[in-house]
Design an enzyme around this catalytic site. Structure first.
Site, PDB file in Angstrom:
ATOM      1  CG  ASP A 156     -50.446  29.078  26.401  1.00 54.58           C
ATOM      2  OD1 ASP A 156     -51.366  29.237  27.234  1.00 54.58           O
ATOM      3  OD2 ASP A 156     -49.280  29.430  26.601  1.00 54.58           O
ATOM      4  CG  ASP A 226     -47.206  30.901  33.107  1.00 52.51           C
ATOM      5  OD1 ASP A 226     -48.200  30.236  32.788  1.00 52.51           O
ATOM      6  OD2 ASP A 226     -46.519  31.532  32.288  1.00 52.51           O
TER       7      ASP A 226
HETATM    8  C1  GLA Z   1     -48.062  30.975  28.828  1.00 53.07           C
HETATM    9  C2  GLA Z   1     -47.851  29.565  29.361  1.00 53.07           C
HETATM   10  C3  GLA Z   1     -46.379  29.362  29.675  1.00 53.07           C
HETATM   11  C4  GLA Z   1     -45.527  29.620  28.456  1.00 53.07           C
HETATM   12  C5  GLA Z   1     -45.810  31.008  27.897  1.00 53.07           C
HETATM   13  C6  GLA Z   1     -45.147  31.227  26.541  1.00 53.07           C
HETATM   14  O1  GLA Z   1     -47.819  31.928  29.814  1.00 53.07           O
HETATM   15  O2  GLA Z   1     -48.636  29.351  30.483  1.00 53.07           O
HETATM   16  O3  GLA Z   1     -46.166  28.059  30.155  1.00 53.07           O
HETATM   17  O4  GLA Z   1     -45.806  28.636  27.494  1.00 53.07           O
HETATM   18  O5  GLA Z   1     -47.194  31.213  27.717  1.00 53.07           O
HETATM   19  O6  GLA Z   1     -45.427  32.482  26.014  1.00 53.07           O
END
Ligand code: GLA
Length: 408
Positions: A156, A226
Site C-alpha cells: 500500500d 478503494d
Molecule cells: C487502503 C487500501 C485498501 C485496504 C486498506 C487497509 O485503503 O487501498 O485496499 O488495504 O488500505 O487499511
C-alpha cells in the site's frame, strides 16, 4: 577507425544495450500470467477479519463450496494482522490474539490444502490502519515473508512522503513519484526469490498512471481509490478500467480492487455487472465476502464458470468499450454499454445497463475481432446459446450480460 569514431560507436552500443535493459521486465517471469483469484479479509470486516480463524475458515470454505475447483486459491489477509510495534530485532510481529500460532503455521496448513496465502503491508512508515509499514525495513520484511513461505504481497502507499516531506495517512499530490518505493520493495522481493517467489501487487490507487509502468514493478496494480462497497465505486472503477485496457497483459494486470459481491450492499443485477465487468476486464477476482454466511445468489455469481474461464483465458487481454454504428460516444466517468475483448478462441462481448434499462443489440460485423458471417455464442449468466450474425438482449437497470462468441 579514429578514436572519436570508436567512442561514438561504443556510446551507441551502450545506448542500445541500455534501451534493451529499460524494456526488459524486471520482475521474475512465470508469475501472475492470469489474473489472481482468491479472497481478501478487508471487505469482510476490515481489521476484524485479519485473523487465523478467518483465513482457515476461508480456506476450508474454498474447498467445501467448490471455489477451489474453479480456481480461487489465494487466501489474502489485508491490513491489521500485526502488532502495533516491531520486536526488539525490528521484525514485524503477528498479533498473538489473531494468530495464536503465528503466521507460518497457518501458511503451512493452507498450503496443505493446496491453496496459497497472501499478506498486506505498506511502503510508508505505517499501514493505512496505522500498523508498522516497511519504510526502511524493506529487505528485512521481504526476508521474513519469504521465510514464512507466503505467496502474495500487497504493498500500500499510506504514510509515504507528500509535499514538503510530510507523511500524511493519504497523499493525493500528483507531484510525488511513487515509483521508487515500489522499486525498493520489488528488488527486496527479487533478492529473496530463491527462498520464495512472491507475487507482488502495487496498491498506489492509480497514482502516477501506474498502469503505464506497473508491469515493470509488479504483477498487478490498483488503478483507482478503494471500492467502498457502493454502486458509485463500481461505476468509478469500471469507468477507469475502460480507458486503460491496453496496459494489462499476462504477468501484469490492472487491479480493479476487491469485490463487493455477497456483502449485502448491491442489488443482484449490480452484483452481476460488478463481477462480470471485473471478469472481462481481466481484473484479479478477489472475493470480499464472508464465505460462512454468503447468500446463494451471490455465490452463484462468484462461481460462474463461463466468466471465470473468460477472466483466466491465456491471452490475458481485457475487454474495452467499442462504439457500434449509431451508438453514443463513451462519456467519462460512466460505464459504457458495449464492451468487447479478444479470447484465445473467440471474442467476449459485454453489455451493460448501468446507464439505463433497454434492448441492447449488436451485429457481430461491428465487433472488433469478429466480422461478417455466422458465429456460435453463449451468454455466461443465463447459459443461453445461439448461432447467427447478431445478438439482442433486454436488460433491466444495472444488469449485465457477457456473451462468448466462438471463432474457432
Ligand atoms: C487502503 C487500501 C485498501 C485496504 C486498506 C487497509 O485503503 O487501498 O485496499 O488495504 O488500505 O487499511
Amino acid at each position: 577507425m579514429s578514436s572519436n569514431m570508436r567512442s561514438a560507436v561504443a556510446i551507441s552500443i551502450l545506448a542500445s544495450a541500455l534501451q534493451v535493459n529499460a524494456l526488459e521486465r524486471r520482475i521474475p517471469d512465470g508469475q501472475g500470467l492470469t489474473p489472481l483469484m482468491g479472497w481478501s479479509s478487508w471487505n469482510v470486516a476490515q481489521c476484524d477479519a485479519a485473523s487465523a480463524r478467518y483465513a482457515l475458515d476461508t480456506a476450508n470454505n474454498f474447498i467445501s463450496l467448490g471455489l477451489k475447483d474453479l480456481g480461487y486459491d489465494h487466501v489474502n489477509i489485508d491490513d491489521c494482522w500485526s502488532t502495533r510495534e516491531r520486536d526488539s530485532e525490528g521484525n514485524l510481529v503477528p498479533d498473538p490474539n489473531k494468530w495464536p500460532n503465528g503466521i507460518r503455521a497457518v501458511v503451512d496448513e493452507i498450503h496443505g490444502l493446496g491453496l496459497k496465502f497472501g499478506l498486506y503491508g505498506c511502503a510508508g512508515t505505517l499501514t493505512c490502519a496505522s500498523f508498522p509499514g516497511s519504510w526502511g525495513y524493506e529487505e528485512q520484511d521481504a526476508r521474513l515473508l519469504a521465510e514464512w513461505d507466503i505467496d502474495f504481497w500487497k504493498h500500500d502507499n499510506c504514510f509515504t512522503p507528500c509535499d514538503n516531506g510530510a507523511l500524511p495517512q493519504t497523499c493525493w499530490s500528483g507531484n510525488i513519484d511513487t515509483r521508487p518505493w515500489y522499486a525498493t520493495f520489488r528488488d527486496a522481493l527479487i533478492a529473496v526469490s530463491d527462498i520464495k517467489p512472491i507475487t507482488f501487487n502495487l496498491c498506489n490507487w492509480g497514482r502516477n498512471s501506474v498502469w503505464e509502468w506497473g508491469a515493470d514493478y509488479g504483477h498487478s496494480w490498483r488503478i483507482e481509490g478503494d471500492n467502498w462497497g457502493d454502486w458509485e465505486s463500481v461505476i468509478r472503477i469500471g469507468a477507469r478500467a475502460s480507458t486503460i485496457a491496453e496496459f494489462s497483459r499476462p504477468g501484469g494486470f490492472n487491479d480493479l480492487d476487491m469485490l463487493f459481491v455477497g456483502n449485502g450492499v448491491l442489488t443482484e443485477s449490480q452484483e452481476r455487472l460488478h463481477f462480470g465487468l471485473w471478469a472481462i476486464a481481466k481484473s484479479p477476482l478477489i472475493i470480499g465476502a464472508d464465505l460462512n454466511t454468503i447468500g446463494d445468489s451471490s455465490l452463484t455469481i462468484l462461481k460462474n464458470k463461463a466468466l471465470i474461464d473468460i477472466n483466466q483465458d491465456s491471452l490475458g487481454v481485457p475487454a474495452e468499450p467499442f462504439v457500434p454504428p449509431g451508438a453514443p460516444a463513451p462519456v467519462n466517468g460512466q460505464i459504457y454499454p458495449y464492451w468487447a475483448g479478444p479470447l484465445s478462441d473467440g471474442v467476449v462481448i459485454g453489455l451493460s445497463a448501468a446507464n439505463g434499462a433497454g434492448t441492447f443489440s449488436v451485429n457481430f460485423s461491428d465487433v472488433p475481432g469478429l466480422g461478417e458471417g455466422s458465429f456460435s455464442w453463449e451468454e455466461a449468466y443465463s447459459g443461453t446459446t445461439g448461432t447467427g450474425t447478431s445478438i439482442s438482449f433486454d436488460l433491466a437497470q444495472d444488469d449485465f450480460v457477457a456473451i462468448k462468441v466462438t471463432t474457432q
